[in-house]
Design an enzyme around this catalytic site. Structure first.
Site, PDB file in Angstrom:
ATOM      1  N   CYS A 196      50.247  49.208  37.335  1.00 19.02           N
ATOM      2  CA  CYS A 196      50.610  47.958  37.299  1.00 19.02           C
ATOM      3  C   CYS A 196      51.955  48.123  36.852  1.00 19.02           C
ATOM      4  O   CYS A 196      52.892  47.235  36.552  1.00 19.02           O
ATOM      5  CB  CYS A 196      49.874  47.284  36.404  1.00 19.02           C
ATOM      6  SG  CYS A 196      48.392  46.683  37.186  1.00 19.02           S
ATOM      7  N   HIS A 215      54.226  41.488  33.600  1.00 16.77           N
ATOM      8  CA  HIS A 215      53.245  41.775  34.793  1.00 16.77           C
ATOM      9  C   HIS A 215      52.387  40.576  34.880  1.00 16.77           C
ATOM     10  O   HIS A 215      51.690  40.295  34.130  1.00 16.77           O
ATOM     11  CB  HIS A 215      52.837  43.125  34.695  1.00 16.77           C
ATOM     12  CG  HIS A 215      51.547  43.448  35.742  1.00 16.77           C
ATOM     13  ND1 HIS A 215      51.739  43.244  37.092  1.00 16.77           N
ATOM     14  CD2 HIS A 215      50.286  43.855  35.378  1.00 16.77           C
ATOM     15  CE1 HIS A 215      50.694  43.332  37.392  1.00 16.77           C
ATOM     16  NE2 HIS A 215      49.766  43.844  36.680  1.00 16.77           N
ATOM     17  N   ASN A 250      47.048  39.321  41.089  1.00 15.88           N
ATOM     18  CA  ASN A 250      47.794  40.509  40.680  1.00 15.88           C
ATOM     19  C   ASN A 250      48.351  41.418  41.767  1.00 15.88           C
ATOM     20  O   ASN A 250      47.369  41.882  42.538  1.00 15.88           O
ATOM     21  CB  ASN A 250      46.891  41.210  39.810  1.00 15.88           C
ATOM     22  CG  ASN A 250      47.338  42.423  39.051  1.00 15.88           C
ATOM     23  OD1 ASN A 250      48.560  43.016  39.486  1.00 15.88           O
ATOM     24  ND2 ASN A 250      46.642  43.055  38.377  1.00 15.88           N
TER      25      ASN A 250
HETATM   26  O1  UT7 Z   1      46.679  45.096  35.444  1.00 19.41           O
HETATM   27  C1  UT7 Z   1      45.356  45.542  34.867  1.00 19.41           C
HETATM   28  C2  UT7 Z   1      44.641  44.827  35.828  1.00 19.41           C
HETATM   29  N1  UT7 Z   1      43.341  44.210  35.161  1.00 19.41           N
HETATM   30  C3  UT7 Z   1      43.225  43.134  34.201  1.00 19.41           C
HETATM   31  O2  UT7 Z   1      44.199  42.787  33.663  1.00 19.41           O
HETATM   32  C4  UT7 Z   1      41.904  43.013  34.046  1.00 19.41           C
HETATM   33  C5  UT7 Z   1      41.832  42.432  32.634  1.00 19.41           C
HETATM   34  N2  UT7 Z   1      40.562  41.836  32.189  1.00 19.41           N
HETATM   35  C6  UT7 Z   1      40.281  40.629  32.649  1.00 19.41           C
HETATM   36  O3  UT7 Z   1      41.083  39.781  33.402  1.00 19.41           O
HETATM   37  C7  UT7 Z   1      38.792  39.907  32.448  1.00 19.41           C
HETATM   38  O4  UT7 Z   1      38.194  41.064  31.737  1.00 19.41           O
HETATM   39  C8  UT7 Z   1      38.064  39.563  33.678  1.00 19.41           C
HETATM   40  C9  UT7 Z   1      38.734  38.187  34.305  1.00 19.41           C
HETATM   41  C10 UT7 Z   1      38.137  40.436  34.831  1.00 19.41           C
HETATM   42  C11 UT7 Z   1      36.455  39.269  33.366  1.00 19.41           C
HETATM   43  O5  UT7 Z   1      36.523  38.247  32.463  1.00 19.41           O
HETATM   44  P1  UT7 Z   1      35.478  38.531  31.210  1.00 19.41           P
HETATM   45  O6  UT7 Z   1      35.384  37.348  30.613  1.00 19.41           O
HETATM   46  O7  UT7 Z   1      35.758  39.704  30.451  1.00 19.41           O
HETATM   47  O8  UT7 Z   1      34.212  38.731  31.935  1.00 19.41           O
HETATM   48  P2  UT7 Z   1      32.876  39.899  31.795  1.00 19.41           P
HETATM   49  O9  UT7 Z   1      33.329  41.007  32.853  1.00 19.41           O
HETATM   50  O10 UT7 Z   1      32.337  39.931  30.360  1.00 19.41           O
HETATM   51  O11 UT7 Z   1      31.807  39.091  32.586  1.00 19.41           O
HETATM   52  C12 UT7 Z   1      31.288  37.795  31.943  1.00 19.41           C
HETATM   53  C13 UT7 Z   1      30.375  37.332  33.120  1.00 19.41           C
HETATM   54  C14 UT7 Z   1      29.254  38.162  33.797  1.00 19.41           C
HETATM   55  O12 UT7 Z   1      28.088  37.767  33.961  1.00 19.41           O
HETATM   56  P3  UT7 Z   1      26.893  37.772  32.668  1.00 19.41           P
HETATM   57  O13 UT7 Z   1      26.385  39.313  32.582  1.00 19.41           O
HETATM   58  O14 UT7 Z   1      27.667  37.140  31.486  1.00 19.41           O
HETATM   59  O15 UT7 Z   1      25.827  37.006  33.453  1.00 19.41           O
HETATM   60  C15 UT7 Z   1      29.832  38.670  34.787  1.00 19.41           C
HETATM   61  O16 UT7 Z   1      28.891  39.150  35.906  1.00 19.41           O
HETATM   62  O17 UT7 Z   1      31.089  36.711  34.231  1.00 19.41           O
HETATM   63  C16 UT7 Z   1      30.618  37.395  35.530  1.00 19.41           C
HETATM   64  N3  UT7 Z   1      31.621  37.638  36.369  1.00 19.41           N
HETATM   65  C17 UT7 Z   1      31.943  36.546  37.151  1.00 19.41           C
HETATM   66  N4  UT7 Z   1      31.413  35.340  37.476  1.00 19.41           N
HETATM   67  C18 UT7 Z   1      31.745  34.716  38.613  1.00 19.41           C
HETATM   68  C19 UT7 Z   1      32.141  38.702  36.624  1.00 19.41           C
HETATM   69  N5  UT7 Z   1      33.181  38.615  37.516  1.00 19.41           N
HETATM   70  C20 UT7 Z   1      32.778  37.183  37.993  1.00 19.41           C
HETATM   71  C21 UT7 Z   1      33.470  36.598  39.011  1.00 19.41           C
HETATM   72  N6  UT7 Z   1      32.733  35.203  39.208  1.00 19.41           N
HETATM   73  N7  UT7 Z   1      34.401  36.797  39.749  1.00 19.41           N
END
Ligand code: UT7
Length: 330
Positions: free
Chosen positions: A113, A257, A287
């Site tokens: 990134c 970014h 992204n």
């Molecule tokens: O340039 C660097 C690139 N990467 C980034 O910038 C990523 C930075 N991080 C993020 O943007 C966030 O962490 C995410 C958007 C990826 C995820 O959001 P979060 O609030 O951290 O969610 P999480 O990973 O803690 O997951 C929460 C819940 C989980 O379910 P349970 O265990 O609470 O039942 C996941 O399984 O959300 C679920 N989940 C989804 N649900 C629907 C994870 N991905 C998805 C999805 N759709 N796509």
């Protein structure tokens, strides 16, 4: 020493739009979840058979057209990507060949990134040293081939899109140009966002087992990325401001970014910058990693947000972890 400046900008986004609803038809996710967590509404996907260098070629042609130049005018290529055409050779040489030129040097930068930001810093240094006068700096990604369209891979799959941007960097004849670059990394976080499949310590380094385990798909600890990003972005912005004796109010536009709208909103808030000064197009493209900054620059110019003399702050954070910023006077 001559200052280096961006002479021209171009971009290319594939035609195919993939909405959150389209993804929700492929695996368990929802438009509401994706928009709430990331701000993304849709992204673009390249068609089957399209290489990273193909998107880069279109962005480069746009950039050259805007500069009124021909491929023969380029004297060096810096190519940033995490989705190269092949593991080796580097993608810069494919772009060179597709531009119909030979002999000039091609350097591939593998900084995810922050790839474009690092590349711009390299081009800036080459130009200031007097080594080259017309450096094509490209950031391009085809993510759509390497995402895991399942519940298991959904946290990563919903974030990324395909696209490319390009700039030409050359000597400045006035006060405009790249004022400074600030590049950082912390390898302690290398495994937080990575692609494991190329594990050269294994003999052979790709096996049926690693494929069955899904190691060909990127893995990410999203929360950790988010947490460190919102600390490092304001930190490096302040470092860049201090280095130039500038205040946050002096910056006309921030080009962050485009990884997650929430990360950028959080960073803007911490810096006390009004949200409208923090450029955003993640809603439409997701992204695009190394493509994100030059695409943002190209659109900001088109939208009339940048004028002669404008102070621009580019800032990025990503896998590695790597992060950085550069300040540009337009
Ligand atoms: O340039 C660097 C690139 N990467 C980034 O910038 C990523 C930075 N991080 C993020 O943007 C966030 O962490 C995410 C958007 C990826 C995820 O959001 P979060 O609030 O951290 O969610 P999480 O990973 O803690 O997951 C929460 C819940 C989980 O379910 P349970 O265990 O609470 O039942 C996941 O399984 O959300 C679920 N989940 C989804 N649900 C629907 C994870 N991905 C998805 C999805 N759709 N796509």
């Amino acid at each position: 020493m001559t200052r280096a400046k961006i002479l021209s900008v171009g971009r290319y986004l594939p035609e195919r739009r993939v909405t959150n609803f389209d993804l929700a038809n492929m695996f368990e996710t929802s438009d509401e979840w994706i928009q709430q967590r990331t701000g993304i509404v849709e992204r673009r996907y390249a068609d089957e058979g399209v290489f990273c260098s193909d998107l880069a070629l279109e962005a480069s042609k746009d950039c050259l057209k805007n500069a009124g130049m021909k491929p023969e005018d380029i004297d060096f290529i810096v190519f940033a990507t995490l989705s190269p055409d092949h593991h080796f050779p580097g993608t810069g040489v494919y772009l060179q060949r597709k531009l119909g030129i030979t002999d000039i040097g091609c350097l591939d930068i593998r900084n995810q990134c922050t790839g474009f930001l690092y590349s711009l810093a390299v081009a800036d240094a080459f130009v200031r040293m007097g080594m080259y006068k017309r450096i094509l700096v490209v950031g391009s990604e085809v993510h759509s081939s390497a995402l895991h369209y399942t519940k298991e891979g959904r946290d990563v799959a919903v974030l990324f899109g395909d696209g490319a941007g390009a700039v030409l960097v050359g000597p400045s004849d006035g006060s405009s140009g790249i004022l400074s670059s600030h590049l950082h990394a912390d390898g302690r976080y290398a495994e937080i966002l990575m692609l494991e499949i190329f594990n050269i310590s294994k003999k052979p380094y790709i096996t049926h087992q690693t494929l069955d385990e899904g190691k060909q798909y990127p893995k990410m600890v999203g929360r950790e990325v988010f947490k460190v990003a919102v600390t490092k972005i304001p930190e490096v912005v302040n470092e860049a401001l201090n280095a130039n004796n500038l205040k946050v109010e002096d910056i006309d536009i921030f080009l962050p970014h485009q990884a997650n709208l929430r990360i950028n909103q959080f960073a803007a808030q911490q810096l006390g910058v009004p949200e409208e000064k923090f450029f955003s197009n993640i809603q439409r493209y997701g992204n695009t990693t190394a493509g994100s900054l030059p695409i943002a620059l190209s659109e900001a110019l088109e939208q009339g947000l940048i004028h002669e003399g404008s102070l621009i702050m580019m800032v990025a954070f990503g896998s590695g972890f790597t992060w950085g910023a550069n300040i540009i006077r337009w």
